[in-house]
Design an enzyme around this catalytic site. Structure first.
Site, PDB file in Angstrom:
ATOM      1  N   CYS A 575       0.852  -1.197   0.000  1.00 59.42           N
ATOM      2  CA  CYS A 575       0.000   0.000   0.000  1.00 59.42           C
ATOM      3  C   CYS A 575       0.885   1.245   0.000  1.00 59.42           C
ATOM      4  O   CYS A 575       2.033   1.195   0.406  1.00 59.42           O
ATOM      5  CB  CYS A 575      -0.850  -0.086   1.251  1.00 59.42           C
ATOM      6  SG  CYS A 575      -1.577   1.381   1.906  1.00 59.42           S
ATOM      7  N   HIS A 680      -8.723   2.413   1.156  1.00 58.12           N
ATOM      8  CA  HIS A 680      -8.132   2.986  -0.047  1.00 58.12           C
ATOM      9  C   HIS A 680      -9.116   3.965  -0.679  1.00 58.12           C
ATOM     10  O   HIS A 680     -10.316   3.709  -0.728  1.00 58.12           O
ATOM     11  CB  HIS A 680      -7.740   1.889  -1.029  1.00 58.12           C
ATOM     12  CG  HIS A 680      -6.633   1.021  -0.507  1.00 58.12           C
ATOM     13  ND1 HIS A 680      -6.388  -0.250  -0.957  1.00 58.12           N
ATOM     14  CD2 HIS A 680      -5.707   1.253   0.462  1.00 58.12           C
ATOM     15  CE1 HIS A 680      -5.350  -0.760  -0.312  1.00 58.12           C
ATOM     16  NE2 HIS A 680      -4.929   0.131   0.556  1.00 58.12           N
ATOM     17  N   HIS A 711      -4.634   6.991  -2.334  1.00 56.55           N
ATOM     18  CA  HIS A 711      -4.146   6.018  -1.355  1.00 56.55           C
ATOM     19  C   HIS A 711      -4.602   4.625  -1.793  1.00 56.55           C
ATOM     20  O   HIS A 711      -5.778   4.304  -1.720  1.00 56.55           O
ATOM     21  CB  HIS A 711      -4.698   6.336   0.029  1.00 56.55           C
ATOM     22  CG  HIS A 711      -4.226   5.389   1.100  1.00 56.55           C
ATOM     23  ND1 HIS A 711      -4.997   5.039   2.179  1.00 56.55           N
ATOM     24  CD2 HIS A 711      -3.059   4.705   1.245  1.00 56.55           C
ATOM     25  CE1 HIS A 711      -4.332   4.203   2.952  1.00 56.55           C
ATOM     26  NE2 HIS A 711      -3.155   3.974   2.402  1.00 56.55           N
ATOM     27  N   ASN A 806       3.502  -0.389   3.146  1.00 55.60           N
ATOM     28  CA  ASN A 806       3.812  -1.725   3.671  1.00 55.60           C
ATOM     29  C   ASN A 806       4.950  -2.387   2.902  1.00 55.60           C
ATOM     30  O   ASN A 806       4.714  -3.105   1.934  1.00 55.60           O
ATOM     31  CB  ASN A 806       2.564  -2.604   3.604  1.00 55.60           C
ATOM     32  CG  ASN A 806       1.458  -2.094   4.493  1.00 55.60           C
ATOM     33  OD1 ASN A 806       1.693  -1.296   5.383  1.00 55.60           O
ATOM     34  ND2 ASN A 806       0.250  -2.552   4.253  1.00 55.60           N
ATOM     35  N   SER A 856      -8.916  10.874   8.331  1.00 52.83           N
ATOM     36  CA  SER A 856     -10.240  10.408   7.934  1.00 52.83           C
ATOM     37  C   SER A 856     -10.836  11.389   6.935  1.00 52.83           C
ATOM     38  O   SER A 856     -10.371  12.519   6.784  1.00 52.83           O
ATOM     39  CB  SER A 856     -11.148  10.316   9.163  1.00 52.83           C
ATOM     40  OG  SER A 856     -11.583  11.606   9.549  1.00 52.83           O
ATOM     41  N   MET A 857     -11.912  10.944   6.276  1.00 52.72           N
ATOM     42  CA  MET A 857     -12.494  11.797   5.240  1.00 52.72           C
ATOM     43  C   MET A 857     -13.289  12.958   5.828  1.00 52.72           C
ATOM     44  O   MET A 857     -13.846  13.759   5.084  1.00 52.72           O
ATOM     45  CB  MET A 857     -13.375  10.965   4.309  1.00 52.72           C
ATOM     46  CG  MET A 857     -14.502  10.220   4.979  1.00 52.72           C
ATOM     47  SD  MET A 857     -15.311   9.119   3.816  1.00 52.72           S
ATOM     48  CE  MET A 857     -16.433   8.248   4.911  1.00 52.72           C
ATOM     49  N   SER A 861      -6.003  15.752   6.135  1.00 50.56           N
ATOM     50  CA  SER A 861      -4.729  15.046   6.072  1.00 50.56           C
ATOM     51  C   SER A 861      -3.602  16.056   6.216  1.00 50.56           C
ATOM     52  O   SER A 861      -3.837  17.273   6.269  1.00 50.56           O
ATOM     53  CB  SER A 861      -4.608  14.289   4.746  1.00 50.56           C
ATOM     54  OG  SER A 861      -5.688  13.398   4.562  1.00 50.56           O
ATOM     55  N   HIS A 880       1.804   6.630   9.180  1.00 51.78           N
ATOM     56  CA  HIS A 880       1.306   6.651   7.794  1.00 51.78           C
ATOM     57  C   HIS A 880      -0.149   7.056   7.707  1.00 51.78           C
ATOM     58  O   HIS A 880      -0.730   7.063   6.637  1.00 51.78           O
ATOM     59  CB  HIS A 880       1.523   5.287   7.132  1.00 51.78           C
ATOM     60  CG  HIS A 880       0.386   4.322   7.317  1.00 51.78           C
ATOM     61  ND1 HIS A 880      -0.160   4.027   8.542  1.00 51.78           N
ATOM     62  CD2 HIS A 880      -0.303   3.571   6.417  1.00 51.78           C
ATOM     63  CE1 HIS A 880      -1.130   3.143   8.395  1.00 51.78           C
ATOM     64  NE2 HIS A 880      -1.246   2.845   7.129  1.00 51.78           N
ATOM     65  N   GLY A 883      -4.798   5.997  11.897  1.00 55.70           N
ATOM     66  CA  GLY A 883      -4.903   4.760  12.669  1.00 55.70           C
ATOM     67  C   GLY A 883      -6.323   4.508  13.133  1.00 55.70           C
ATOM     68  O   GLY A 883      -6.996   5.406  13.638  1.00 55.70           O
TER      69      GLY A 883
END
Length: 958
Positions: A575, A680, A711, A806, A856-857, A861, A880, A883
């Site tokens: 990812c 994603h 993402h 990852n 989160s949306m 970010s 990243h 969480g």
């Protein structure tokens, strides 16, 4: 606060935001958590810290294992985990990189503790409180550590020669004589292992108090205190201890005795070990197993046999059993019946008591003829004056069995050989269906030999009935076709069955069910030819594997090293992110959000299924794996500046497509240029804050600017690479695996062929992930050009940066003042190299590598730059993302997708579109930690410095 307690783990505060777990019990290095106190409370809510501690056992790990501020429980290795492992003398671990969990349909029954079963989908609310049955060296029980639920996936139905079925995804492993094998690699006629005992459907018991202190009013207060201290008083019907006591009481009623304050159990030595375990689990200390030779005489035949026994010396244990209804003294003279509360129990609790009683007293399965069975019987002798109580006892058993669909014969009652004594007998009806239900749902406890024979009987009877059912179908088809004029000669050729059978079915019909074919084995022959393993599983052939449509799928993870569980009785077991800049402002987009989100959703494939921007031929996939974004440049999907602004310029030179399995390539073939599912997404954002103007200028970011965040990862191909090598490594390096506390950390020693092959394959998967994101970028540029009516070049849609998540990469780091090459494993973490590092692209080398932290949306970010302290304290890494705070299943229970979507649009002017409302619920803003807090910790630690904050405008999800 200088220490933090989390169960059996104590963290010590090293400095602000740095907490350390000192090495102990096999830990090679300390473990460190980077978190504020608020984030630490959230990290400690699941198994993150235990998994981090396990990680420190990996050979060659240097300095410390790290959990980032966004850390949460993963599979083997925590998400948000970082480990630097010596590339020469250490190892590389697929589990520390990430891999997929394979799945079953929601109706698959999982075998649980205490003889229960439950559809896997229903475990979502209670998996943390349950134990599943695991087929290790022996049958055992294991706590569950994960429950996963995925969207709809293609599933296949497996049917065995005994008629048992299970539906799963093609990549779900089944236990075979060759170990765990994925369903896609299993053919009709292959062998899998099953456990014939299924158990009884779970139901929550009625809660009532079985025993209170008042029941022990005449006993020593110390005895009462002991029972209270071990949570045995008050004793409730919902206590786990009560379930163990049901079994012990049932067995003792059949084959136990009291002698003074002592309680004795008599059984084979192996069965007594199981009894000892249950006694110990209650807090009492059982004796060792005693043995003595006893002389016996039956029908004039004298013989000697060894008698085994175990005693429990605690007077409190005896008093518990007595008050639970276990008879004292001579059972022949006793008027005991079933306990008064027995009818109030759940079916599975009654079965616990009965199975243990039957283990002591009931006859084992045996055949009366070649293929038919005696009815299993339980008998009692009672003195004439208490024989009515004996009949009541057996009648209660018959009624309990009847309540779960098991028929019994009439109770037999006749004079025994001893004067003034009557013999009472109850038998289970011997028709095949009834016997299968009895043996597979109640059966025998504390009697391994009877359990073994019951396992064989179930398999034999199921196989026999399955064959007869098929013969009955053929007979019916033949009769119908013959009546319709089909010649019998043609029917003989059509069916692979005895010609005489076809003739009789066609000409004279059949009045009843057919018999088994002439060559069908007797039960004795079946027993001789069928292996029952120590864990009571038996081999069975796969009869068919058929596509079964598309369904939501589920999986669980167990603590036990065997890493399997029983489903329908069958043993089963990369990812990154990139940001694209534009010269648009928020005013240019406002009012057109819905048009833009619809266009992006239509143009960019998303969701669990296949379909990508590019139709991937074999050569195309090979090229993507080998050359990464270079291939995109050659094919017109990228420009030179894309390579310059991508980690490693979008190509890992160590990649080797030959190290990637055909199955992995096939999974990636039709997913090139697709978002996938889960967390994603593609999000159009606006820059709301620039915290460092100098770095912001270097990155080309300014307030109110519109950017696009992508993402996603390598889709099914990367997951398959991890799965392939994990299983190979487990087999080839089992010696190393046996030294690790968690099977999911399976690792290949550095320098081994598998380590080299896995690294090459993983680098190829990284290339594929970069290609995937580049293709999505290409399509996004086309959409923006269409919506805003200008070429994307005029919109200055340039790549800011692309960074992988990852992965494990060979990097040089300072260890104790010496430069060492390490495999740096980053699972749910991102590289964050500082200014001046030679691997930072030239455009950013003076300020440091861009770091993109998705939130989160609903929260926004961040863009960071690699901090000056990152190489010293975190192997050049930082968090990243935000969480997760809750599982996807919990999220869907907490949130309604439609409400989340409407609230985001109406309150925050954020437009979201996804394949389903469930996907939106899974990714609701409340599902994630506070990204502001995660970034604050990173910034104050100096591992990732704040540059800019961005806020969603519109978002598409799988």
């Amino acid at each position: 606060m200088t220490t933090f307690e989390a169960g059996d783990i104590t963290l010590h505060r090293v400095r602000e935001h740095v907490w350390e777990m000192p090495p102990e019990g096999g830990m090679r290095v300390p473990a460190r958590v980077f978190a504020s106190e608020a984030l630490l409370e959230e990290i400690a809510d699941d198994r993150t810290l235990q998994q981090l501690r396990n990680t420190t056992h990996l050979p060659g790990i240097e300095k410390y294992a790290i959990c980032m501020p966004d850390g949460h429980q993963g599979y083997g290795f925590p998400v948000g985990g970082v480990a630097g492992i010596d590339a020469e003398n250490g190892c590389i671990s697929p589990g520390a990189v990430g891999y997929d969990i394979n799945c079953l349909t929601g109706d698959a029954d999982v075998r649980l503790s205490f003889g229960r079963k439950m559809p896997i989908a229903e475990l979502r609310e209670r998996f943390e409180d349950e134990e599943a049955v695991v087929a290790g060296d022996e049958l055992t029980e294991s706590e569950l550590r994960l429950f996963t639920e995925s969207g709809e996936r293609e599933v296949f139905e497996v049917e065995t020669e005994t008629g048992r079925t299970l539906r799963s995804t093609g990549d779900h492993p089944f236990l075979t004589p060759d170990g765990m094998v994925e369903l896609d690699d299993i053919d009709e006629g292959d062998t899998v292992y099953v456990h014939p005992f299924e158990g009884i459907e779970h139901e929550s018991p009625e809660e009532f108090t079985v025993l209170t202190e008042d029941d022990f009013a005449d006993e020593d207060p110390q005895l009462v205190a002991f029972l209270k201290r071990h949570d045995l008083l008050p004793l409730k019907s919902t206590d786990e201890a009560f379930n163990r006591l049901l079994k012990l009481a049932g067995f003792h009623t059949g084959d136990g005795a009291f002698s003074g304050p002592q309680t004795w159990f008599y059984a084979d030595s192996g069965d007594l070990e199981t009894i000892r375990e249950d006694v110990a689990a209650l807090g009492f200390t059982p004796s060792r197993i005693y043995s003595r030779e006893r002389d016996h005489e039956i029908d004039g035949n004298e013989f000697t046999r060894t008698e085994y026994s175990v005693k429990v010396g605690a007077h409190g244990f005896k008093q518990l059993l007595l008050r639970l209804g276990v008879p004292d003294g001579s059972k022949v003279e006793s008027s005991f019946t079933l306990p008064s509360w027995f009818d109030r129990l759940a079916d599975w609790q009654r079965a616990l008591y009965l199975s243990a009683f039957f283990g002591a007293e009931m006859s084992e399965p045996s055949a009366v003829s070649n293929t038919n069975f005696y009815c299993p019987k339980v008998s009692q002798n009672r003195r004439t004056e208490v024989a009515d109580a004996g009949e009541e006892f057996l009648r209660g058993i018959a009624e309990a069995l009847d309540s779960i669909g098991i028929g019994t014969n009439e109770i037999e009652r006749f004079e025994a050989e001893t004067d003034e004594t009557e013999r009472l007998r109850l038998g289970v009806q011997s028709d095949a269906e009834n016997l299968v239900r009895f043996f597979s749902t109640v059966g025998y406890s504390y009697s391994r030999e009877k359990e073994r024979k019951a396992a064989l009987a179930v398999q034999y009877l199921r196989r026999k009935e399955h064959v007869i059912d098929r013969r009955a179908e053929i007979a019916s088809e033949v009769e119908t076709l013959a009546d319709g004029g089909t010649p019998v000669s043609e029917l003989k050729d059509r069916y692979d069955i005895n010609e005489r059978f076809v003739e009789r079915s066609a000409w004279s019909g059949r009045s009843g069910r057919p018999r088994p074919p002439a060559g069908f084995p007797t039960f004795e022959e079946f027993c001789e030819s069928t292996e029952v393993r120590e864990n009571l599983t038996v081999p069975v052939e796969v009869e068919s594997i058929e596509p079964a449509g598309v369904e939501p799928v589920y999986d669980i993870g167990v603590e036990h090293d065997a890493h399997n569980f029983l489903a329908n009785g069958i043993v089963v077991s990369n990812c990154g992110v990139r940001m694209v800049k534009t010269n648009l402002t928020y005013d240019d987009v406002r009012g057109r959000e819905e048009e833009l989100v619809d266009a992006l959703f239509e143009a960019i494939p998303s969701g669990l299924g296949g379909g990508g921007i590019v139709e991937g031929s074999g050569d195309t996939v090979e090229a993507a794996l080998e050359r990464g974004v270079d291939w995109c440049l050659e094919e017109g999907y990228a420009v030179e500046s894309d390579l310059a602004h991508c980690e490693d310029e979008g190509r890992r030179p160590d990649a080797d497509a030959a190290a990637v399995s055909k199955k992995a390539k096939d999974r990636g073939r039709n997913q090139m240029g697709s978002l996938g599912s889960g967390n994603h997404f593609l999000e159009v954002q606006r820059v709301t804050d620039v915290f460092d103007s100098a770095v912001g200028d270097a990155y080309g970011l300014e307030e109110d600017q519109v950017v696009v965040l992508v993402h996603c990862g390598s889709r099914g191909l990367g997951h398959q690479v991890c799965n392939d090598y994990l299983r190979d490594i487990e087999e080839a390096h089992s010696g190393l695996l046996s030294q690790l506390p968690d099977r999911e950390l399976a690792a290949a020693p550095a320098g081994s062929q598998l380590a080299e092959d896995y690294y090459d394959a993983m680098c190829a998967a990284i290339n594929f992930a970069w290609v995937n994101r580049q293709l999505i970028t290409h399509r996004t540029r086309e959409v923006f050009a269409d919506v805003f009516g200008e070429p994307w070049e005029d919109l200055e849609m340039e790549l800011l940066y692309d960074v992988a998540h990852n992965i494990a990469k060979k990097e040089v780091h300072d260890v104790d003042g010496e430069d060492r090459e390490l495999y740096v494993h980053r699972k749910g973490a991102t590289r964050a190299f500082p200014a001046g590092h030679p691997e930072v692209p030239k455009a950013y080398r003076d300020v440091g590598q861009p770091v993109i932290i998705p939130g989160s949306m609903g929260a926004g970010s961040y863009v960071l730059c690699g901090g000056s302290e990152s190489m010293n304290v975190s192997f050049g890494s930082t968090a990243h993302g935000a969480g997760r705070l809750m599982s996807r299943t919990q999220a869907k229970d907490e949130f309604w997708g439609g409400d989340v979507r409407d609230d985001l649009r109406d309150t925050n002017q954020i437009y979201v579109k996804a394949q389903s409302g469930a996907t939106i619920a899974e990714e609701a803003p409340g599902v994630y930690k506070d990204v502001d807090e995660v970034v604050r910790v990173s910034d104050e630690l100096g591992i990732g410095d704040k540059v800019a904050r961005v806020y969603p405008v519109c978002n598409i999800k799988g």
